[in-house]
Design an enzyme around this catalytic site. Structure first.
Site, PDB file in Angstrom:
ATOM      1  N   HIS A 129      57.046  65.916  -5.782  1.00  0.00           N
ATOM      2  CA  HIS A 129      56.446  64.717  -6.377  1.00  0.00           C
ATOM      3  C   HIS A 129      54.940  64.862  -6.522  1.00  0.00           C
ATOM      4  O   HIS A 129      54.235  63.864  -6.700  1.00  0.00           O
ATOM      5  CB  HIS A 129      56.778  63.483  -5.517  1.00  0.00           C
ATOM      6  CG  HIS A 129      58.236  63.133  -5.572  1.00  0.00           C
ATOM      7  ND1 HIS A 129      58.831  62.283  -4.662  1.00  0.00           N
ATOM      8  CD2 HIS A 129      59.227  63.508  -6.416  1.00  0.00           C
ATOM      9  CE1 HIS A 129      60.116  62.153  -4.941  1.00  0.00           C
ATOM     10  NE2 HIS A 129      60.385  62.894  -6.001  1.00  0.00           N
ATOM     11  N   TYR A 163      45.294  55.538  -5.776  1.00  0.00           N
ATOM     12  CA  TYR A 163      45.410  56.937  -5.334  1.00  0.00           C
ATOM     13  C   TYR A 163      44.118  57.453  -4.717  1.00  0.00           C
ATOM     14  O   TYR A 163      44.138  58.264  -3.788  1.00  0.00           O
ATOM     15  CB  TYR A 163      45.894  57.835  -6.490  1.00  0.00           C
ATOM     16  CG  TYR A 163      47.367  57.621  -6.743  1.00  0.00           C
ATOM     17  CD1 TYR A 163      47.811  56.771  -7.744  1.00  0.00           C
ATOM     18  CD2 TYR A 163      48.309  58.209  -5.901  1.00  0.00           C
ATOM     19  CE1 TYR A 163      49.166  56.535  -7.928  1.00  0.00           C
ATOM     20  CE2 TYR A 163      49.658  57.977  -6.076  1.00  0.00           C
ATOM     21  CZ  TYR A 163      50.085  57.135  -7.079  1.00  0.00           C
ATOM     22  OH  TYR A 163      51.423  56.891  -7.237  1.00  0.00           O
TER      23      TYR A 163
END
Ligand code: BV8
Length: 220
Positions: free
Chosen positions: A101, A48
């Site tokens: 999300h 990420y």
């Protein structure tokens, strides 16, 4: 409007399931699930961190800008529900927006639940700006986790006159069920996608092509 990774593809943000997608080299369960994070947090944080850093080198495209333009014209009649975790809608000017999300540009503290805006890496476990604990994770909804904004989204889906799906393969729930829900409440359903997805129910109007062509044409 329900948005998927396809809207950001022409900005250079890789989609998930197309060739060369994001999860290439990473099993989905290893990088997008709580178990994967528990098993190997550094791999997940690196995955990420790399995607968050890449945000600095991409720009909104004509499709993002067309949605922001539509919001200036239609105001609260338009809600953009995005499955994407990039910040291209905001940078194009959209405000009536739900990131169901989560967001790369935000972290979440597993100690105090704060969700601070975040642009730095998380790999070296920086302290939470609110509680000081070193328990920050990406503020992204993994498989098996509850998406954000479901009540607001479902109210909009059952109330809308027109439901437009843009650039999503329609494989992830509960997002993938919204077109059928809208149709059940008499909305007109439209798909704008590079290839048409085999959704649960056929769309009333399915147009194929790149989002930077189809979305501005839809908005006009
Ligand atoms: C949950 C964040 C409990 C991480 C992601 C039934 C009901 C509820 C849940 C489930 C259910 N059945 C199964 C489940 C569980 C699961 C699920 O759906 N599994 C699937 C695999 C079967 N769902 C969950 O776990 C969800 N949570 O269920 O909570 C619950 C229970 C009941 C009711 C409510 C809640 C959480 C899911 C969230 C997972 N996190 N992302 C990250 O981003 O790293 S999902 C991930 O996939 C991304 O968010 C992405 O947006 C999303 C969907 O992918 P797409 O956006 O569609 O992208 P994709 O690559 O697939 O397709 C690209 C598309 O773009 C294609 O159509 C292509 O044609 C098009 N395209 C390409 N180029 C262009 C283009 N279009 C236009 N122009 C172009 N140039």
């Amino acid at each position: 409007m329900l948005i998927g990774a396809g809207i950001s593809a022409e900005s250079g943000v890789p989609t998930f399931r197309d060739a060369g997608g994001l999860w290439e080299g990473h099993a989905v369960d290893d990088v997008a699930s709580p178990d994967g994070f528990e098993r190997d947090p550094d791999t997940v944080l690196r995955f990420y961190d790399a995607r968050r850093r890449a945000l600095a080198s991409v720009e909104p495209n004509a499709a993002h800008r067309a949605l922001a333009q539509l919001e200036t014209e239609r105001g609260d009649d338009l809600l953009v529900v995005t499955q994407n975790v990039d910040d291209l809608h905001e940078r194009a000017g959209s405000r009536n927006l739900v990131h169901m999300h989560g967001e790369l540009a935000r972290a979440r503290c597993t100690a105090c639940e704060a969700r601070p805006a975040w642009s730095a890496d998380l790999l070296d476990r920086p302290p939470c700006p609110v509680c000081g604990e070193r328990m920050l994770r990406p503020d992204v909804v993994w498989f098996g986790e509850m998406p954000y904004g479901l009540d607001r989204i479902e109210q909009a889906v059952v109330a809308c006159d027109v439901f437009v799906s843009v650039g999503t393969s329609g494989q992830v729930y509960p997002a993938a069920g919204y077109a059928a829900l809208a149709a059940a409440f008499e909305a007109r359903t439209v798909e704008l996608n590079l290839e048409s997805s085999e959704g649960l129910v056929p769309f009333d109007d399915a147009r194929t092509g790149p989002a930077t062509v189809l979305v501005p044409a839809w908005v006009d």
